[in-house]
Design a protein around this motif. Structure first.
Motif, PDB file in Angstrom:
ATOM      1  N   THR A 109       5.076  -4.892   3.653  1.00  0.00           N
ATOM      2  CA  THR A 109       3.646  -4.595   3.526  1.00  0.00           C
ATOM      3  C   THR A 109       3.414  -3.128   3.218  1.00  0.00           C
ATOM      4  O   THR A 109       2.584  -2.777   2.366  1.00  0.00           O
ATOM      5  CB  THR A 109       2.905  -4.988   4.812  1.00  0.00           C
ATOM      6  OG1 THR A 109       3.106  -6.393   5.065  1.00  0.00           O
ATOM      7  CG2 THR A 109       1.419  -4.726   4.694  1.00  0.00           C
ATOM      8  N   LEU A 113       1.548  -1.916  -0.150  1.00  0.00           N
ATOM      9  CA  LEU A 113       0.328  -1.102  -0.092  1.00  0.00           C
ATOM     10  C   LEU A 113       0.487   0.184  -0.897  1.00  0.00           C
ATOM     11  O   LEU A 113      -0.461   0.640  -1.555  1.00  0.00           O
ATOM     12  CB  LEU A 113      -0.010  -0.773   1.363  1.00  0.00           C
ATOM     13  CG  LEU A 113      -0.480  -1.937   2.243  1.00  0.00           C
ATOM     14  CD1 LEU A 113      -0.655  -1.474   3.680  1.00  0.00           C
ATOM     15  CD2 LEU A 113      -1.785  -2.525   1.715  1.00  0.00           C
ATOM     16  N   LYS A 117      -1.658   1.112  -4.215  1.00  0.00           N
ATOM     17  CA  LYS A 117      -2.418   2.362  -4.277  1.00  0.00           C
ATOM     18  C   LYS A 117      -2.111   3.123  -5.564  1.00  0.00           C
ATOM     19  O   LYS A 117      -3.011   3.702  -6.196  1.00  0.00           O
ATOM     20  CB  LYS A 117      -2.098   3.219  -3.054  1.00  0.00           C
ATOM     21  CG  LYS A 117      -3.054   4.377  -2.836  1.00  0.00           C
ATOM     22  CD  LYS A 117      -2.805   5.040  -1.491  1.00  0.00           C
ATOM     23  CE  LYS A 117      -3.790   6.184  -1.252  1.00  0.00           C
ATOM     24  NZ  LYS A 117      -3.558   6.829   0.076  1.00  0.00           N
ATOM     25  N   THR A 122      -6.019  -1.561  -4.807  1.00  0.00           N
ATOM     26  CA  THR A 122      -6.130  -1.848  -3.382  1.00  0.00           C
ATOM     27  C   THR A 122      -7.314  -2.755  -3.084  1.00  0.00           C
ATOM     28  O   THR A 122      -7.205  -3.709  -2.295  1.00  0.00           O
ATOM     29  CB  THR A 122      -6.257  -0.535  -2.591  1.00  0.00           C
ATOM     30  OG1 THR A 122      -5.102   0.274  -2.839  1.00  0.00           O
ATOM     31  CG2 THR A 122      -6.372  -0.813  -1.097  1.00  0.00           C
ATOM     32  N   ASP A 123      -8.451  -2.493  -3.709  1.00  0.00           N
ATOM     33  CA  ASP A 123      -9.656  -3.282  -3.439  1.00  0.00           C
ATOM     34  C   ASP A 123      -9.624  -4.643  -4.119  1.00  0.00           C
ATOM     35  O   ASP A 123     -10.489  -5.490  -3.849  1.00  0.00           O
ATOM     36  CB  ASP A 123     -10.897  -2.508  -3.890  1.00  0.00           C
ATOM     37  CG  ASP A 123     -11.114  -1.235  -3.084  1.00  0.00           C
ATOM     38  OD1 ASP A 123     -10.643  -1.186  -1.933  1.00  0.00           O
ATOM     39  OD2 ASP A 123     -11.729  -0.291  -3.621  1.00  0.00           O
ATOM     40  N   ASN A 130      -4.919 -10.506   2.364  1.00  0.00           N
ATOM     41  CA  ASN A 130      -4.964  -9.527   3.448  1.00  0.00           C
ATOM     42  C   ASN A 130      -4.944 -10.197   4.814  1.00  0.00           C
ATOM     43  O   ASN A 130      -4.293  -9.713   5.748  1.00  0.00           O
ATOM     44  CB  ASN A 130      -6.215  -8.650   3.316  1.00  0.00           C
ATOM     45  CG  ASN A 130      -5.997  -7.456   2.403  1.00  0.00           C
ATOM     46  OD1 ASN A 130      -4.898  -6.927   2.320  1.00  0.00           O
ATOM     47  ND2 ASN A 130      -7.042  -7.048   1.704  1.00  0.00           N
ATOM     48  N   ARG A 265      -3.607   1.087  13.163  1.00  0.00           N
ATOM     49  CA  ARG A 265      -4.511  -0.030  12.895  1.00  0.00           C
ATOM     50  C   ARG A 265      -5.943   0.316  13.269  1.00  0.00           C
ATOM     51  O   ARG A 265      -6.893  -0.268  12.726  1.00  0.00           O
ATOM     52  CB  ARG A 265      -4.053  -1.274  13.664  1.00  0.00           C
ATOM     53  CG  ARG A 265      -2.698  -1.820  13.237  1.00  0.00           C
ATOM     54  CD  ARG A 265      -2.249  -2.943  14.147  1.00  0.00           C
ATOM     55  NE  ARG A 265      -2.003  -2.450  15.504  1.00  0.00           N
ATOM     56  CZ  ARG A 265      -1.677  -3.231  16.543  1.00  0.00           C
ATOM     57  NH1 ARG A 265      -1.619  -4.552  16.370  1.00  0.00           N
ATOM     58  NH2 ARG A 265      -1.451  -2.712  17.730  1.00  0.00           N
ATOM     59  N   TYR A 270      -5.958  -0.524   7.686  1.00  0.00           N
ATOM     60  CA  TYR A 270      -5.505  -1.068   6.418  1.00  0.00           C
ATOM     61  C   TYR A 270      -5.543  -2.583   6.541  1.00  0.00           C
ATOM     62  O   TYR A 270      -5.629  -3.134   7.643  1.00  0.00           O
ATOM     63  CB  TYR A 270      -4.082  -0.588   6.109  1.00  0.00           C
ATOM     64  CG  TYR A 270      -3.120  -0.819   7.255  1.00  0.00           C
ATOM     65  CD1 TYR A 270      -2.351  -1.968   7.337  1.00  0.00           C
ATOM     66  CD2 TYR A 270      -3.021   0.099   8.304  1.00  0.00           C
ATOM     67  CE1 TYR A 270      -1.497  -2.200   8.408  1.00  0.00           C
ATOM     68  CE2 TYR A 270      -2.175  -0.106   9.371  1.00  0.00           C
ATOM     69  CZ  TYR A 270      -1.418  -1.270   9.423  1.00  0.00           C
ATOM     70  OH  TYR A 270      -0.586  -1.498  10.491  1.00  0.00           O
ATOM     71  N   CYS A 271      -5.521  -3.291   5.426  1.00  0.00           N
ATOM     72  CA  CYS A 271      -5.516  -4.762   5.400  1.00  0.00           C
ATOM     73  C   CYS A 271      -6.694  -5.362   6.186  1.00  0.00           C
ATOM     74  O   CYS A 271      -6.615  -6.502   6.635  1.00  0.00           O
ATOM     75  CB  CYS A 271      -4.205  -5.324   5.938  1.00  0.00           C
ATOM     76  SG  CYS A 271      -2.767  -4.980   4.915  1.00  0.00           S
ATOM     77  N   VAL A 376       1.572   6.063   2.292  1.00  0.00           N
ATOM     78  CA  VAL A 376       0.865   5.028   3.041  1.00  0.00           C
ATOM     79  C   VAL A 376       1.586   4.821   4.360  1.00  0.00           C
ATOM     80  O   VAL A 376       2.822   4.650   4.386  1.00  0.00           O
ATOM     81  CB  VAL A 376       0.810   3.691   2.252  1.00  0.00           C
ATOM     82  CG1 VAL A 376       0.218   2.591   3.117  1.00  0.00           C
ATOM     83  CG2 VAL A 376      -0.009   3.857   0.976  1.00  0.00           C
ATOM     84  N   ILE A 378       1.640   2.594   8.090  1.00  0.00           N
ATOM     85  CA  ILE A 378       1.165   1.445   8.850  1.00  0.00           C
ATOM     86  C   ILE A 378       1.800   1.480  10.242  1.00  0.00           C
ATOM     87  O   ILE A 378       2.750   2.225  10.491  1.00  0.00           O
ATOM     88  CB  ILE A 378       1.478   0.099   8.157  1.00  0.00           C
ATOM     89  CG1 ILE A 378       2.991  -0.181   8.150  1.00  0.00           C
ATOM     90  CG2 ILE A 378       0.925   0.083   6.736  1.00  0.00           C
ATOM     91  CD1 ILE A 378       3.338  -1.570   7.655  1.00  0.00           C
TER      92      ILE A 378
END
Length: 441
Positions: A109, A113, A117, A122-123, A130, A265, A270-271, A376, A378
């Protein structure tokens, strides 16, 4: 002086011994006087168990007290980051999943991501993709924490918990196999989305697991939390406060067990994590007991997140609409296992020359990523898992480097071990939860 076959030490004609730490083994040994000081230098590892894989610890002991500790890594080096430079962007998922092999879906992931990016999409990643990413990562967090509980219990003498932890983890691996076709190293999360959708029978298995797991957690606590040996081996052992964690870059459950509620988170979501309801467990003591309490609480929070993800799982695509980026395979489960669906094979082989060209080009060459670099991060089970990806505009990564929490957190081990007993080195090292596949990537 005799040296272990496991070590990379060698003795020269001058009698000096060089090690992987930089050629100073003779200085370490000469700094001790076994007759007057009663200090010895010993190797702990690299071995399973206790040092969590191929981690080597050099300990200077005075009796059973650790006066100095050094961590030596690199025995499991796989060159994954370098290999990524010779594969296209989609193929990279197959490599990164093998780093921290207890948390493969987090590796995938974070990589996806970063690539998304760079692509600026991303959108465009679908809501269902997601949601499934969150679902899979939280199940993976539970399975990773169960391995930590099982192995740490075994290393501290609580043999029964080893059986229980792996027993429940097996249910999660069965779910992963149903969804991805593999128990580990899935390459399931791809740039742009997912390799395939979640089948209906996997949803049933997940809901059954959610019903079963809270009772098992209660069993773990009944077995360990009131056990006097467990509390003696964990409370007040390997203490590392917030100041020490921040100075050494320590993140994840170790940082939260020192009282700081830092979780990416929540702080850098993210996600879609910002749309979920969950708490960030903390503990004030910063010891092995606190890390045990935090991880149990995190399992409960992950179960809450999985249930929320299931409830919001709406029908829809699991890959971006851009066919220049979307993985072309249309996977299905047939009599010969998992592969391309017969309908997809018929289309690309006999009905649409354009589909065949697109399939062949994307599989062999991949897509181009605009030049640039991104970072990025996470929240993996061990802390901040970061990806620094660099593109030169081609179909392959110019450079991908992981900020791996196992590697970073290990530098806290001397601070936790020095001044304590040699037995507490095991407890402190285990409480960091290092996975050497990630450390030596």
């Amino acid at each position: 002086m005799t040296t272990s076959n496991y070590a990379t030490e060698r003795e020269t004609t001058e009698g000096r011994v060089f090690t992987v730490t930089g050629g100073d083994w003779d200085q370490v040994v000469s700094g001790t006087d076994p007759i007057n000081d009663e200090r010895i230098v010993v190797n702990m590892g690299p071995q399973h168990p206790s040092t969590h894989g191929v981690l080597r610890l050099i300990l200077e002991l005075e009796g059973e007290t650790v006066r100095e500790a050094r961590s030596v890594v690199g025995y499991l080096h796989t060159g994954i980051e370098k290999n990524l430079e010779y594969r296209n962007w989609v193929q990279g998922s197959t490599f990164v999943t093998r780093m921290d092999y207890l948390a493969p879906l987090f590796n995938e992931t974070a990589y996806a991501l970063a690539v998304e990016k760079l692509l600026g999409i991303t959108d465009e990643v679908t809501e269902r993709a997601n949601t499934i990413r969150v679902l899979m990562m939280e199940l993976n967090r539970v399975s990773s924490h169960l391995v930590w509980l099982a192995t740490t219990g075994m290393e501290l003498g609580a043999i029964s918990i080893m059986l229980y932890g792996f027993r429940e983890r097996e249910h999660i691996l069965d779910i992963f196999e149903t969804i991805t076709g593999l128990r580990m190293n899935h390459a399931y999360v791809r740039p742009g989305g997912l390799a395939q959708d979640v089948p209906d029978d996997a949803i049933v298995k997940i809901r059954n697991f959610l019903k079963m797991m809270p009772k098992k957690l209660k069993e773990y606590e009944d077995l360990l939390s009131g056990q006097p040996i467990w509390t003696e081996r964990t409370k007040g052992v390997a203490v590392l406060d917030v100041t020490g964690c921040l100075a050494l870059g320590v993140t994840g459950p170790v940082l939260r067990s020192a009282g700081l509620a830092w979780d990416l988170r929540k702080t850098m979501p993210y996600c879609g994590y910002e749309t979920y309801e969950f708490d960030v467990p903390t503990h004030p003591d910063g010891d092995v007991w606190g890390r045990y309490q935090v991880r149990l609480a995190e399992i409960r929070e992950s179960l809450k997140l999985v249930e929320q993800a299931l409830d919001r799982l709406k029908p829809g695509p699991v890959m971006v609409a851009d066919r220049k980026i979307a993985w072309p395979a249309q996977l299905a489960i047939g009599v010969d296992g998992m592969g391309n669906s017969l309908e997809h094979v018929a289309k690309i082989m006999g009905q649409s020359m354009e589909s065949l060209i697109h399939h062949f080009k994307l599989v062999t060459e991949g897509f181009r990523v605009p030049p640039g670099q991104v970072y990025v991060g996470i929240e993996s089970p061990r802390g901040e898992l970061g990806v620094h990806a660099v593109s030169d505009g081609g179909t392959r990564p110019y450079r991908v480097h992981y900020r791996e929490p196992s590697f970073v957190n290990l530098q806290a081990l001397p601070a936790m071990a020095e001044g304590g007993l040699i037995a507490d080195v095991i407890a402190g090292g285990a409480s960091l939860d290092p996975v050497m596949g990630g450390c030596d990537r």
